[in-house]
Design an enzyme around this catalytic site. Structure first.
Site, PDB file in Angstrom:
ATOM      1  N   CYS A   1     -61.563 -15.209 -29.122  1.00 43.83           N
ATOM      2  CA  CYS A   1     -61.334 -16.007 -30.829  1.00 43.83           C
ATOM      3  C   CYS A   1     -60.159 -16.316 -30.396  1.00 43.83           C
ATOM      4  CB  CYS A   1     -60.922 -15.004 -32.069  1.00 43.83           C
ATOM      5  SG  CYS A   1     -59.129 -13.718 -31.765  1.00 43.83           S
TER       6      CYS A   1
ATOM      7  N   ASP B   1     -21.481 -11.458   8.639  1.00 45.05           N
ATOM      8  CA  ASP B   1     -21.635 -12.463   9.053  1.00 45.05           C
ATOM      9  C   ASP B   1     -21.425 -13.588   8.887  1.00 45.05           C
ATOM     10  OD1 ASP B   1     -21.154 -11.889  12.435  1.00 45.05           O
ATOM     11  OD2 ASP B   1     -23.484 -11.481  12.128  1.00 45.05           O
TER      12      ASP B   1
ATOM     13  N   CYS C   1     -36.011 -48.904  -4.938  1.00 49.45           N
ATOM     14  CA  CYS C   1     -36.434 -48.222  -5.854  1.00 49.45           C
ATOM     15  C   CYS C   1     -36.131 -46.718  -5.696  1.00 49.45           C
ATOM     16  CB  CYS C   1     -38.441 -48.596  -5.188  1.00 49.45           C
ATOM     17  SG  CYS C   1     -39.114 -49.291  -5.426  1.00 49.45           S
TER      18      CYS C   1
ATOM     19  N   CYS D   1     -56.826 -16.123 -29.388  1.00 54.58           N
ATOM     20  CA  CYS D   1     -56.204 -15.142 -28.134  1.00 54.58           C
ATOM     21  C   CYS D   1     -56.417 -16.581 -27.944  1.00 54.58           C
ATOM     22  CB  CYS D   1     -57.908 -14.733 -27.269  1.00 54.58           C
ATOM     23  SG  CYS D   1     -58.412 -13.168 -27.867  1.00 54.58           S
TER      24      CYS D   1
ATOM     25  N   CYS E   1     -40.406 -49.163  -2.176  1.00 52.39           N
ATOM     26  CA  CYS E   1     -38.612 -49.699  -1.128  1.00 52.39           C
ATOM     27  C   CYS E   1     -37.086 -49.013  -1.731  1.00 52.39           C
ATOM     28  CB  CYS E   1     -37.941 -51.459  -1.017  1.00 52.39           C
ATOM     29  SG  CYS E   1     -37.759 -51.435  -2.602  1.00 52.39           S
TER      30      CYS E   1
ATOM     31  N   ASP F   1     -21.164 -14.603  17.705  1.00 56.09           N
ATOM     32  CA  ASP F   1     -20.898 -13.024  17.055  1.00 56.09           C
ATOM     33  C   ASP F   1     -22.103 -12.291  17.924  1.00 56.09           C
ATOM     34  OD1 ASP F   1     -20.347 -10.801  15.705  1.00 56.09           O
ATOM     35  OD2 ASP F   1     -22.859 -10.640  15.426  1.00 56.09           O
TER      36      ASP F   1
ATOM     37  N   ASP G   1     -25.874 -12.839  12.726  1.00 48.97           N
ATOM     38  CA  ASP G   1     -27.081 -11.789  12.370  1.00 48.97           C
ATOM     39  C   ASP G   1     -27.569 -11.473  11.210  1.00 48.97           C
ATOM     40  OD1 ASP G   1     -25.829 -10.254  13.944  1.00 48.97           O
ATOM     41  OD2 ASP G   1     -27.560  -9.104  13.950  1.00 48.97           O
TER      42      ASP G   1
END
Length: 922
Positions: free
Chosen positions: A181, A812, A116, A184, A113, A609, A808
């Protein structure tokens, strides 16, 4: 300078060659002699070009070490290089600059809820170093800004776990090659555990696999792979793996399964309890029920099973919360069901006297059954709100076919690297973003752009990952992979949006956070009122049939606790935002959060623009004006032939127009570009001039015959160029940056919505006014330098306007940031899209209207949800407290009915939000 460097870890001639190559390839090294027997390298190098330390680093990078440790390699593997155990300076890694703020998000399970989510938020915010925390209940995700010098991710996870919730980590299995090994496997474990965001790494050398627990917001699988490869091993996702598992889906399914099992247990036990209870109340109708169904010992046993198994979640949650001073919905449920259960045990095994013979096992079991039903339905409904993310993830390709040494190799898409050559056959998904280097085809980009017609792609054209190759085979060079692809960025934007909170939600969360305390106070007040006053004053003994004022008051109090569900209040806003942002993504509108949705609703001014937003952003041929004795195609062919050698955008527009009409262009014998005026060319021994009035005047050519036409074209914002040959004018060609096809429609509809439309541009006043007049825009901000766009937006805001900016380009970005809502075109620059709160993937200005409609739709749903959620509690709590009982005898809500109402309130809010999916925003 010469140096003798000890090199450890070499076991064979393969090692010898790796070390030799690693050193000799360094710039500044004159010669190198590596001795396998003596385990050293003699190096002759220029200290001005390279240092001894850099040579040592190259040896380490090759998988060996300059040090004292050694590595034992089995004889059967004497041809394999084995990097020795790598040492790290952990203190150096753990240094964090104080004051730096980082962001992290992680999944939190167990929240039921709004209280919580408030508990988790408050707990995180109390921690030193946490600057902000926001918890999204439906997404079950916490987003935190913190100072890593003061608090770590592990500290935050522990704090959340301590108060009774659980942090869910990502998991991945990697196949690691080259391990020989135990040293590694230790190397791989160490390098993984050093990565920020990795909680644990377990490497099994026998299976060659690494199991990693990590936080995907801090570290990616690709970063893990690179870290492993950086110390000399190979790493990849299992080639035979199934589709990458959706972590949220698995957790949701686990929750649904758990609540479903709890519900089945509750229902199976509720049936005999209810039959036994009914046989006592209506013996004439339920005489077929065996008497032992009414046995109190059996009822105690059955109720205990429900309390211990399905009901345990509520008591455990309550205990953990109270232990750390937090309360949530679990407390209400545990208090109500626990009271009914305890009083029933007392009535079963203690002789409390008249009025205390009745048991309420059925009440406790029914409460848990109804509440578990609500949680089960809620878990299923909440899963549906994030369907948009799942759909987007499902669009991603799983494998890619790359070209390696002229051979095709199929690999997992996660393994594709930038600059890899990818081969795609017809009908296949394009795995990553890239640039075509060979072939041509039509690509279905509808899932990204919404454009239903396939787009033709040729060499040097961009292709987008997850789109579908329709017709021809393509080879392209990968440019953006993994999290950088267009689809991955879209998914990230949608996820971030769904994790965010709207201002209206914060108000609801504050109310819900204090709600449980208020409810307990109301429950106590109701208990004391009915116990000391109401029971006698309103003759409850006769009307209710309950002879004990204590039991009657207790049932009233339990009903108040059960009916007051803050879940609906907590879900009201985030559920609507999740569905709204998901619906936006499906329609090509990416909204970066609830705050953007709420602010969009208030917009009264939109600034567009001009170049690239209202217009196409590149010049096109618009007019060809003729003089007597010449044809249109003739004029265009002459102009295009003259401009064929020019790289000027205006000239390119003329050439393209001629090519589109498939006109034959003549070869140019002589070409001269005259800066600022035009071009001069010789074609078939004829001298051609193309350019301005000044060019004509300088060549003594009379332009009076076309002056009127030229002035008209210029008044329309077009660039007009005179075409002359052999000393006389033969025509005019005009070029302009033309409007996008939907610009006028979008502007008109916005104005009908009483939104003022403003155009901003760096163009001169005449050109700007010409474009604005075509669109019906009355307010124009022209000759604005790129750096001044943001200040122009600020001026509008100072006038009291709520301003949206649509752009764009890179120039801008400041204006997009300054505006109340920044809207970026999907085809624009990355910077513009990062600066904006809304991204229009399809580059269709009509989507500006759609985003406003979506904002209104979402906010209306939020208000509806909050109205019903608060209305439910405003009506339900007084009714549960018995407010109607004094006026209409026997009108009292039972705890069982209250539980049913409570369960349905959350489901109804979520369902109302999901109804948005049926609405149209276009």
């Amino acid at each position: 300078m010469k140096a003798n460097i000890k090199v450890y870890g070499m076991t064979c001639m393969h090692c010898h060659k790796r070390v030799t190559d690693a050193i000799s390839n360094l710039e500044g090294v004159n010669s190198v002699d590596v001795s396998l027997e003596d385990e050293d390298a003699s190096v002759d190098f220029n200290p001005d070009a390279i240092t001894l330390n850099e040579i040592k680093q190259a040896i380490t990078a090759a998988g060996y070490e300059v040090g004292e440790d050694t590595c034992t390699v089995p004889e059967s593997e004497d041809e394999a290089a084995c990097p020795i155990l790598i040492k790290y300076d952990e203190t150096e890694d753990n240094k964090v600059e104080a004051g730096s703020i980082k962001e992290v998000s992680f999944k939190v399970s167990g929240m039921q809820c709004s209280a919580c989510s408030q508990n988790v938020e408050r707990t995180l915010k109390k921690m030193d170093g946490v600057t902000s925390a926001s918890v999204n209940l439906p997404m079950e995700r916490a987003s935190v800004s913190y100072d890593p010098a003061l608090v770590s991710l592990e500290d935050m996870e522990k704090a959340v776990d301590v108060i009774g919730y659980h942090v869910v980590r990502d998991r991945v299995v990697l196949e690691v090659g080259g391990m020989k090994c135990a040293a590694c496997s230790q190397n791989v474990e160490k390098v993984l555990n050093r990565l920020k965001g990795v909680s644990s790494a377990n490497v099994n050398i026998t299976t060659g696999r690494a199991q990693v627990e990590y936080n995907s917001s801090l570290v990616s699988v690709d970063e893990m792979r690179k870290a492993i490869e950086g110390i000399g091993y190979t790493a990849s996702l299992p080639a035979d793996r199934h589709e990458a598992e959706d972590r949220e889906r698995k957790e949701r399914e686990k929750e649904i399964k758990s609540q479903r099992n709890n519900l089945l247990i509750s229902i199976v036990i509720l049936i005999p309890i209810m039959l036994g209870n009914m046989s006592n109340m209506f013996p004439a109708y339920f005489g077929f029920v065996p008497d032992f169904f009414s046995n109190k010992n059996l009822l105690f046993l059955l109720a205990t099973i429900v309390m211990v198994f399905p009901g345990r979640q509520f008591f455990v949650g309550t205990y953990k919360g109270l232990k750390h001073g937090v309360t949530d919905m679990n407390l209400l449920i545990a208090t109500g069901t626990g009271a009914a259960y305890v009083i029933s045990i007392a009535a079963t095994y203690l002789n409390l006297g008249p009025g205390y013979e009745h048991v309420y096992y059925d009440t406790a079991v029914m409460l848990i059954t109804f509440i578990t039903l609500g949680r089960y339905l809620e878990a299923r409904a909440k899963g549906r709100t994030s369907e948009s993310i799942k759909k987007l993830i499902g669009l991603q390709a799983k494998t890619a076919r790359i070209i390696v040494a002229d051979e095709e190799k199929e690999i997992p898409v996660e393994d594709v690297q930038a600059d890899d050559i990818v081969f795609v056959r017809p009908g296949e998904k394009i795995p990553v973003d890239g640039v075509v280097i060979e072939g041509s085809s039509a690509i279905d980009e509808s899932m990204i752009t919404g454009e239903s017609i396939p787009v033709e792609k040729n060499v040097d054209d961009m292709v987008i990952g997850s789109t579908i190759n329709k017709s021809g085979a393509l080879k392209f060079r990968a440019t953006k992979v993994g999290a950088d692809t267009a689809l991955a960025r879209i998914i990230e934007l949608v996820e971030n949006a769904q994790n965010s909170k709207a201002p209206i939600q914060r108000i609801a969360d504050v109310v819900a956070g204090h709600f449980i305390l208020v409810v307990h106070v109301i429950a106590l007040v109701a208990f004391f009122f009915w116990y000391f006053i109401g029971y006698e004053a309103f003759n409850a003994a006769v009307n209710s049939g309950i002879e004990s004022p204590f039991l009657f008051s207790l049932l009233i109090s339990i009903t108040v606790l059960v009916i007051s569900c803050p879940c609906a209040v907590g879900l009201a806003t985030p559920a609507a935002i999740m569905v709204g942002t998901g619906k936006g993504a499906e329609n090509g509108i990416l909204i970066k959060g609830g705050e953007a949705l709420e602010t969009t609703l208030k917009i009264d001014t939109i600034v567009f623009d001009k170049t690239g937003t209202l217009t196409k952003g590149k010049p096109e041929l618009t007019d060809v004006i003729l003089t007597a004795g010449h044809a249109e195609d003739e004029i265009l062919a002459i102009a295009a032939s003259a401009e064929k050698g020019s790289e000027h955008p205006l000239g390119e527009a003329i050439v393209k127009a001629a090519e589109d009409k498939e006109l034959t262009l003549k070869s140019v014998d002589h070409f001269n570009s005259i800066a600022g005026h035009g071009v001069e060319a010789t074609i078939d021994s004829s001298r051609i001039l193309l350019g301005t009035r000044k060019l004509m005047e300088d060549n003594s050519i009379d332009v009076s015959s076309i002056n009127e036409n030229m002035e008209k074209l210029e008044s329309e914002g077009k660039t007009a160029m005179i075409v002359a040959t052999e000393g006389s004018v033969i025509g005019l060609v005009a070029v302009a940056d033309t409007l996008k096809e939907n610009s006028k429609e979008a502007v008109e509809k916005l104005q009908k919505m009483n939104i003022e439309v403003v155009m901003i541009t760096g163009d001169n006043r005449r050109t700007a006014d010409a474009i604005a007049s075509q669109l019906g825009i009355k307010r124009v901000l022209s000759e604005v330098l790129p750096g001044d766009k943001a200040s122009e937006i600020k001026k509008l805001q100072d006038e009291g306007m709520i301003v949206a900016m649509v752009g764009d380009g890179i120039n801008d970005a400041p204006a997009l940031t300054q505006s109340d809502i920044g809207i970026a075109m999907g085809a624009g620059t990355d910077i513009a899209m990062e600066s904006a709160q809304i991204v229009l993937i399809k580059n269709d200005l009509r989507d500006v209207l759609a985003s406003i409609r979506l904002s209104r739709l979402t906010m209306n749903k939020i208000k509806q949800n909050l109205f019903w959620a608060f209305g439910y509690n405003s009506i339900g709590i007084p009714l549960a407290a018995g407010i109607l009982y004094p006026f209409i005898a026997k009108i009292v809500i039972t705890p069982e009915l209250a539980a049913a109402f409570m369960a349905m309130s959350s489901v109804s809010v979520t369902t109302n939000s999901l109804l948005m999916k049926r609405s149209r925003i276009k």
